[in-house]
Design an enzyme around this catalytic site. Structure first.
Site, mmCIF file in Angstrom:
data_model
loop_
_atom_site.group_PDB
_atom_site.id
_atom_site.type_symbol
_atom_site.label_atom_id
_atom_site.label_comp_id
_atom_site.label_asym_id
_atom_site.label_seq_id
_atom_site.Cartn_x
_atom_site.Cartn_y
_atom_site.Cartn_z
ATOM 1 N N GLU B 27 -8.002 -57.248 66.845
ATOM 2 C CA GLU B 27 -8.648 -57.641 68.105
ATOM 3 C C GLU B 27 -8.830 -56.417 69.005
ATOM 4 O OE1 GLU B 27 -5.889 -58.706 66.707
ATOM 5 O OE2 GLU B 27 -5.317 -60.712 67.359
ATOM 6 N N ASP B 176 2.014 -48.299 25.192
ATOM 7 C CA ASP B 176 0.630 -48.146 25.663
ATOM 8 C C ASP B 176 0.405 -46.901 26.512
ATOM 9 O OD1 ASP B 176 0.305 -50.573 24.473
ATOM 10 O OD2 ASP B 176 0.184 -51.726 26.332
ATOM 11 N N GLU B 272 2.285 -56.254 35.249
ATOM 12 C CA GLU B 272 1.342 -56.303 34.123
ATOM 13 C C GLU B 272 2.174 -56.456 32.855
ATOM 14 O OE1 GLU B 272 -1.928 -53.646 34.301
ATOM 15 O OE2 GLU B 272 -2.193 -53.956 36.454
#
Lengths: 334, 334
Positions: B27, B176, B272
């Site tokens: 605001e 990974d 994940e």
């Protein structure tokens, strides 16, 4: 489903669509709606390549040339390999400018039933499931029965109206007593409603919607000729319900059903399957196409199997749409 | 995330948003952007109820009243039960017309991390999966590795940028070698990157992205104090990697990690997970929130388990979105 629009100076001046086999094609309907010769700058837009052969109606290519269109915009080409591109070629030979492939995928999708029919000469067997994220078609005990919300359910009714036929197993018929009609703002409509019932277990079950409602003449109970009893046959006939008694020992029951459907001119069947039958249709390669409505919920009934048990069956063509908070994944099964 | 818009006569004349903790609220930013007193017909629209207490900034309610706004439109109410409705009440007492609940769900969703933090005083633990329709996170052997398409992957990067932290297991790290950064048009950004590694198996693994890249100072390896060896601790320190050695025997490892995260002011963690860890998080009720990206494919690797094995865990809040042909289902886990 084929639609045509005529524009002049970029403004739509007439529209037409193909309402039913034997009725005039969309281009002709649009020309009739125009009711006069198109202006020199008029453009004819049509979702499907105009036909160039005499079928149940005269060739649209001739009508387009007679009307004097100089530009035609085409979405999808003719799905019949023997005709594909010929209508466009005839127009070009006559000096018409043809723009091809506008929204090709969307226009091809409009006719996915007919395209399969033309190329495979068999009904498109489409498996429909409405499942939780964890692959269950039924909620846990005590939960409300419907997996998907009102928008997805309304979409199912639209597909029921598009498909010439729908199918359930006798198990589903006897457990759920479904209506299998398309209910929309226009009222209630019934496709052909198949009950897959090898042993004719549904014979004599007088209280079922499919055997008593106003559309019962469009209910067909499919079983094995070796299993049908004269009394059952007579009961179905007395109720006004058709019976298909298929030859063979049942090993190729679904194949025999599809062949009979092909002979009767049924271009597609929407199969509303339970989890075990869905997995059979996928695993055995019977289903050509999939409609999977997935709700944003985990926690289906753990006692119930998933609808995709036991195999790898890639989807090929893909269209994903949202209906409320449910997603519809649909496409050809590989 | 809070935004504010000032309109005069139905036209937007200024906008503001809350950029970071301690910075002026939305605001106030919008009033500064306006740079003058609002007109008598000005309306202040704000996604979150204006604050009425002194926090790191003075109360916005006072600034609104001083500026002379006669009408304020509010989306969501204050998530703090001790404050909810008080800012709106103060405005009304001062004679300001307040319209509440405009796009309430969407405005509440904008602050889902903060809302959870305020009410639970713990990080929101959000499980993220990208799966086939049959619940597999990995493709069949020989298939391309990514389950979802580029649009869904870009969306994951947006969430990685929003979440203050991200987590993977040591199994995922070692298998990974992920980067776990948010990559977008602005470049590459790293949230805090947790490696959940009870036994510190990742110690000494010098070649991994999380241990070598420019953001390695934001990698935190989390294990059990009872399992950490001095040599491993020294190795992590030498590499510039933080270590959290949690007390206890490991039975409440994830809970201890969340408590430590809360103490460090981490409002949310995007986890994940592989399929087994995802099922653990769901089954044991550890995950508060789910991001499930579903691709229009069947036929994930049949050797791999589904991500939802072994339990019923309803979703509560629900938002479904399309990214290309993938759907994202997200919401609170019940």
């Amino acid at each position: 489903m084929v639609g045509a629009v005529i524009t002049e100076g970029g403004v739509i001046v007439a529209e037409g669509f193909h309402a039913a086999a034997g009725q005039p094609h969309a281009e002709v309907m649009a020309m009739r709606a125009l009711g006069r010769a198109p202006r020199a700058d008029a453009i004819l837009h049509v979702t499907l390549e105009p036909c160039c052969t005499h079928g149940r109606t005269p060739p649209c290519v001739d009508a387009i040339l007679q009307a004097g269109f100089r530009t035609v915009v085409v979405g999808a080409t003719d799905p019949n390999p023997a005709h594909a591109g010929k209508g466009i070629g005839r127009l070009r030979e006559a000096g018409v400018a043809v723009v091809e492939g506008v929204l090709r995928d969307e226009c091809t999708d409009l006719n996915f039933l007919f395209n399969h029919w033309i190329t495979a000469a068999r009904p498109l067997l489409a498996l429909k499931v409405a499942a939780t994220l964890d692959g269950k078609l039924v909620s846990a005990a005590g939960e409300p029965r419907a997996i998907t919300g009102p928008a997805a359910q309304a979409d199912v009714h639209r597909w029921r109206r598009l498909f010439p036929a729908i199918a359930v197993t006798a198990d589903t018929l006897l457990a759920d007593n479904p209506r299998l009609t398309a209910r929309d703002a226009d009222g209630e409509h019934a496709p052909v409603r198949f009950v897959l019932d090898r042993q004719f277990r549904s014979a004599g079950r007088a209280g079922l919607n499919l055997f008593t409602d106003a559309f019962r003449g469009r209910t067909i109970v499919v079983g094995l000729a070796s299993a049908v009893r004269a009394a059952d046959q007579a009961w179905f006939e007395a109720e006004g319900i058709q019976v298909w008694s298929l030859p063979g020992d049942g090993a190729d029951f679904l194949d025999a059903w599809a062949e009979r459907g092909a002979a009767e001119g049924i271009t597609g069947v929407l199969i509303e399957a339970g989890p075990r039958f869905a997995s059979v249709l996928l695993r055995e390669g019977v289903a050509d196409y999939l409609f999977a409505y997935i709700a944003p919920r985990l926690g289906g009934n753990p006692e119930s199997p998933a609808w995709f048990e036991g195999g790898a069956f890639p989807l090929v063509a893909e269209t994903t749409s949202l209906f409320g908070q449910d997603a519809l994944f649909r496409g050809y099964l590989g």
